[in-house]
Motif scaffolding. Structure first.
Motif, short mmCIF file in Angstrom:
data_model
loop_
_atom_site.label_atom_id
_atom_site.label_comp_id
_atom_site.label_asym_id
_atom_site.label_seq_id
_atom_site.Cartn_x
_atom_site.Cartn_y
_atom_site.Cartn_z
N THR A 551 53.95 44.06 29.91
CA THR A 551 55.38 43.87 29.75
C THR A 551 54.98 45.44 28.65
OG1 THR A 551 55.64 43.07 27.32
CG2 THR A 551 53.11 43.17 27.53
N LYS A 616 53.40 35.31 29.48
CA LYS A 616 54.56 37.22 29.56
C LYS A 616 55.71 36.44 28.67
CE LYS A 616 55.72 40.68 32.68
NZ LYS A 616 55.65 41.04 34.43
N SER A 617 56.57 36.50 29.19
CA SER A 617 57.90 36.47 28.62
C SER A 617 57.54 36.34 27.88
CB SER A 617 58.46 35.41 29.20
OG SER A 617 58.56 34.55 29.54
N TYR A 618 57.19 34.92 26.86
CA TYR A 618 56.70 35.29 25.53
C TYR A 618 56.65 35.89 24.34
CZ TYR A 618 57.40 29.78 27.24
OH TYR A 618 57.65 29.19 27.35
N TRP A 619 55.59 36.40 25.17
CA TRP A 619 54.87 38.36 24.06
C TRP A 619 55.68 38.48 24.41
CZ3 TRP A 619 50.52 39.58 21.27
CH2 TRP A 619 50.09 40.63 21.23
N SER A 620 56.57 39.25 25.58
CA SER A 620 57.37 40.02 25.23
C SER A 620 58.55 39.99 24.65
CB SER A 620 58.32 40.49 26.90
OG SER A 620 57.27 40.70 27.88
N ASP A 621 58.81 38.68 24.25
CA ASP A 621 60.00 38.60 23.31
C ASP A 621 58.97 38.55 22.06
OD1 ASP A 621 61.98 38.19 25.70
OD2 ASP A 621 62.12 36.30 25.39
N SER A 687 55.41 23.74 30.40
CA SER A 687 55.30 25.15 30.13
C SER A 687 55.26 24.35 28.24
CB SER A 687 57.04 25.58 30.13
OG SER A 687 57.56 24.89 30.08
N SER A 713 65.87 30.51 25.44
CA SER A 713 65.53 30.82 26.91
C SER A 713 64.62 30.28 28.21
CB SER A 713 65.39 32.09 27.19
OG SER A 713 65.26 32.93 26.12
N HIS A 714 63.55 29.64 27.28
CA HIS A 714 61.87 29.44 28.15
C HIS A 714 62.52 27.52 27.95
CE1 HIS A 714 60.72 33.41 26.89
NE2 HIS A 714 61.60 33.46 25.95
#
Length: 958
Positions: A551, A616-621, A687, A713-714
């Motif tokens: 990230t 990963k996507s949650y942290w990056s957002d 998830s 979006s998740h």
């Protein structure tokens, strides 16, 4: 007298002054001979632009011997390393480049108002980053070489300005300024060098004042310019020596009585040797920097592994070495029997250092190496294509495992001694050193290498196996051309920690991380500091986190503050106080954190693994705050409206993320609850985004973002209707019901103190599940005895949670819960007796599929109370499932190997068993404490042997 050729100072200037009155005649002879000699010697320095050793730029054309020194061309603007695949192995990484001008151009002009008194600022803006890509800062002196280079850069600058002005609206004004600059500095280009050097120094000072550092790419570019200019000066020295020797020979041919001073040639040669040694030191330093960058890449730093620019730098320097060596041997008479051996010894040391240092490990073996596991590695000899003598048999490279003590001994002997004994048994450890004419590389590629076993050495003090560092030693013996010199080459890999089991991997990674981050360049193997500044540790953790998670969003200062509180166990210090502290290796991965069963690194590595696999996507957002304590979360959320929540990493479990949210009772009081942490296994079942969508009590992500807006979006698309085979689609849902919101359900006509029992469904076992999956859904039992439920310790709000497979409402009555995962914890009637017989406490499996009555609130003895601190209360599993129907006779249990009966048969079987007289069922041990006050949202509340259980602290465990 001075010799002038075509109005330009040349190297003959020095020669002319040495020849005195005969200088003009000697000069004419040199000019005449140069026309014949130059074509034959053009291979020495080339007649066209060649790649620079510094990184791909062009080397200015070399002059014809005795002729005019050409005006060197300006250095090309782009000195980027060779593109991926041009000589390197594997995928290449191109480091981001940032010029000084890209920063200066964004700063207010007032910061540079005093710099442009002798050079127009408008022209500085037109030159942009071209200006900093010229070696203005390294032209020190006023000799013929500096004057010639300065004149070349002036011409290139004027050409650059004129070409830029052709596309500018103010073309006339710019051309007038260009003409003024040309008229001012044409006769004195060294003055222009001083002016532009002052401008660049002022710009660097302004950037340093604001940012406290300069771009790394700028430093690297300056180092390349310095080396390239030094190489040009060295080539110029060779031409001076050649001209001086030819001048002396010409004077003898003309039978002149005057001779050049005897000290002129030796002095010039000594200066050239000194400059050669300085250039060699620059190459060796650049190689050490490459090695250090390769080591930092093991922690996740960006690394431009392409060795082609470095190889070209070595080859260009060796080429000049042979030219200078040839001139020294030709001038052996002038040097004398005393000076010549000393100079040749210095030459030998230069070549030996270059050759040995150019033998590198291009692809490192794994730094955490498990025995009986295949791996790959490769070594590269940068000077191999240029110096290796052709041989009928290929040169072989051998790989051996060495201990830290052996590595230190080899380093102290300058890697000249042969290894006496290998500390490991390695298969496929001898490979040929092959030269590839197409790519111009000389490599030995080790494939399918396998370490069969390792001989452990004596460890010092309390050092564990995972702190023991080894390395691979690559060695070979080659013969160089043209001197037929045989030389032994050795190179060590980065430190390796050898493990024999996967459970050693975590601690081994800690040893490697610490060594990679805090070792020094050119150290004694494998010395590393035991204590480092906390700021450096923060940089290392951030680098590792971003690399592992892949990230661009790194850690923030608030995260560092929490990590400092955790590793130092200090909740009273400020952020500034931590910045001046240092952290030890013991604090990092030897000392157990207070109130925990793991070290700081083990906890942090668990966060890394969880985030990399599931978040990963949650942290990056930036949806996860993550590194924040439970106590601080309570302060943040205490004033927020009902339903506000945030995500943080569990402070008491390895690799868990939890949801902290605000709930309010009917009395209006608020409380912050933390849902039991989700592990990577939990999030693989459902998830994190879908779990948040399931929980209706979660409304706004802190501070005030609606959860659907933040996590929409998740969300995964829910399937409805029937699938292609005609089956009704199902979905897993998660619910969390806090005890404070539960109200007893009274039956019609029943007194208030006799509430109607609530119905809970037990899970249906699916035959297709593997045996190990059945264990987590089977209830523990014990023989009959009076059942007296013990009071649950206050301090944790009880909660019930389940994950059920949901079907359409019309079909719900026909489909009991079929999930092998979460079902509600079973509760019992408090009026039932409690088992006291300890002889049957070992849990045995049984197959429940029956509705059993019970009321969760009846098990409470005091209601919710303030949640204890993480550090004071170990996290345990929820209350185990229990059965409230007493049996009238001894039970008959199915053996584990018995096939499961059909669902209807199983119902009948259990009904028969429960109707018989016999002992009552009870848990195999008294109910444990709720784990950290977390309502349980997953199947682990059922499991025996669940990874989060700690048998050592189970109350009543036998």
């Amino acid at each position: 007298m001075f010799l002038k050729v075509s109005g330009s100072s040349t190297s003959a200037l020095r020669l002319g002054s040495g020849l005195g009155q005969r200088g003009q005649a000697v000069g004419n002879v040199l000019l005449a001979r140069a026309r014949d000699v130059a074509p034959a010697r053009s291979w020495l320095w080339g007649t066209r632009s060649q790649p620079w050793a510094g990184g791909g730029a062009g080397v200015p054309e070399a002059p014809r011997l005795g002729g005019e020194l050409p005006v060197p061309r300006a250095l090309p603007q782009d000195l980027a390393p060779a593109p991926a695949g041009s000589g390197g192995s594997g995928s290449q990484v191109t480091l981001p480049k940032m010029s000084l001008w890209s920063i200066v151009s964004q700063m207010p002009p007032e910061d540079f108002s005093g710099l442009f008194t002798e050079f127009p600022r408008s022209l500085r803006c037109l030159l942009a980053d071209w200006l900093e890509n010229q070696p203005w800062e390294f032209l020190n002196g006023s000799d013929a070489f500096c004057t010639s280079v300065a004149g070349g850069m002036l011409s290139a600058m004027l050409e650059k300005l004129r070409s830029t002005a052709s596309s500018d609206r103010q073309q006339c004004q710019i051309l007038q300024q260009v003409s003024g600059v040309e008229n001012t500095y044409r006769r004195d280009p060294l003055r222009l060098v001083a002016v532009l050097k002052a401008i660049l120094e002022g710009e660097k000072a302004a950037v340093l004042k604001r940012d406290r550092h300069l771009p790394l790419s700028f430093h690297r570019r300056q180092e390349e310019l310095k080396f390239s200019l030094g190489l040009q000066r060295l080539q110029h020295r060779v031409r001076e020596i050649q001209a001086l020797r030819d001048g002396a020979a010409a004077s003898l041919q003309l039978k002149m009585e005057a001779k050049p001073p005897e000290s002129e040639l030796p002095t010039l040669i000594l200066e050239a040797v000194k400059e050669l040694e300085a250039a060699k030191q620059q190459v060796l330093k650049r190689i050490q920097i490459w090695k250090r960058q390769q080591q930092l890449a093991g922690n996740g730093a960006l690394f431009e592994e392409n060795l082609s620019p470095l190889q070209k730098r070595c080859e260009n320097l060796v080429e000049v070495y042979f030219q200078l060596h040839q001139q020294v041997m030709a001038a052996s008479t002038e040097l004398g029997a005393e000076l010549l051996p000393r100079i040749l010894e210095r030459f030998s040391e230069v070549l030996s250092s270059l050759v040995k240092s150019s033998f590198l490990v291009e692809k490192q073996p794994p730094q955490v190496l498990k025995t009986q596991t295949k791996f790959q590695a490769s070594v590269r000899f940068l000077l191999g294509p240029q110096l290796l003598k052709a041989s009928s048999k290929p040169y072989m490279v051998r790989a051996d495992m060495v201990t830290e003590k052996q590595a230190r001994e080899q380093a102290l002997s300058a890697y000249s001694n042969a290894l006496s004994e290998s500390t490991g048994d390695i298969m496929h450890n001898v490979v040929a050193l092959e030269t590839n004419p197409t790519s111009g590389t000389c490599c030995a590629n080790f494939k399918n290498v396998l370490l069969k076993k390792i001989k452990r050495c004596e460890r010092k003090g309390s050092e564990s196996v995972t702190e023991e560092k080894c390395a691979m030693l690559f060695s070979t013996t080659v013969t160089l051309t043209p001197s037929n010199l045989s030389i032994h080459l050795q190179v060590l890999s980065l430190p390796i920690v050898v493990i024999v089991h996967g459970n050693q991997d975590n601690n081994a990674k800690a040893t490697v991380l610490w060594d990679n981050a805090f070792s020094e360049i050119d150290r004694v193997p494998f010395m590393v500091a035991e204590r480092v500044p906390w700021e450096k540790m923060c940089d290392t953790l951030n680098l590792k986190f971003m690399a592992e998670v892949q990230t661009t969003k790194g850690l923030l200062k608030e995260h560092y503050f929490f990590l400092a509180q955790k590793i130092f166990n200090d909740h009273s210090a400020s952020l500034e106080d931590f910045q001046s502290r240092s952290v030890s290796w013991a604090q990092f991965n030897k000392e157990i954190l207070p109130g925990r069963g793991f070290t700081f690194w083990q906890w942090f590595d668990g966060v890394l693994d969880l985030t990399k696999r599931c978040l990963k996507s949650y942290w990056s957002d930036r949806l996860i705050i993550g590194f924040i304590s439970k106590q601080y979360v309570c302060k943040l959320l205490s004033t927020e409206p009902d339903g506000t929540f945030l995500l943080r990493f569990s402070d008491s479990e390895i690799g868990g993320v939890t949801i902290a949210h605000v709930i309010r009772g009917k009395d209006g009081s608020s409380q912050v609850e933390n849902i039991q942490p989700f592990s990577a296994k939990d999030l693989s079942i459902r998830s994190l985004g879908d779990r948040i969508r399931d929980l209706g009590q979660l409304r706004n992500l802190y501070p005030n973002t609606p959860k659907d807006q933040a996590f929409g979006s998740h969300y995964n698309k829910e399937q409805t209707g029937k699938d292609g085979r005609g089956y009704v689609s199902t979905a897993i849902k998660m619910t969390v019901e806090s005890e404070r919101d539960q109200q007893p359900q009274s039956a019609a006509g029943a007194p208030p103190d006799a509430p109607q029992a609530q119905m809970f469904s037990l899970p249906v076992l699916q035959p297709e599940l593997p045996p190990e999956s059945l264990q987590s859904v089977l209830s523990p039992i014990c023989p009959p005895a009076p059942f007296c439920p013990q009071p649950i310790p206050t301090g944790y709000p009880t909660a019930e949670s389940n994950i059920n497979i949901m079907a359409s409402d019309s079909l719900r009555s026909s489909f009991p819960s079929t999930s092998p995962m979460l079902s509600p914890p079973l509760v019992v009637d408090p009026a039932l007796p409690r088992c006291q017989d300890l002889a049957f406490r070992n849990p045995l499996p049984f197959m429940p599929n029956q509705y059993i009555t019970g009321e969760a609130s009846q098990l409470l003895s005091g209601g919710p109370s303030p949640e204890p601190q993480d550090e004071e209360m170990p996290e345990l599993g929820p209350f185990p499932p229990m059965v409230d129907q007493p049996l009238q006779s001894s039970p008959r249990w199915m053996p584990p190997s018995m096939d499961l009966p059909p669902s209807s048969d199983l119902d009948q079987f259990l009904l028969q068993e429960m109707s018989l007289e016999g002992p009552a069922l009870c848990p195999p041990f008294p109910p444990p404490l709720p784990r950290g006050g977390y309502p349980s949202p997953n199947a682990s509340c059922w499991g025996l042997g669940e990874s989060r259980w700690d048998d050592s602290i189970r109350p009543g465990h036998v």
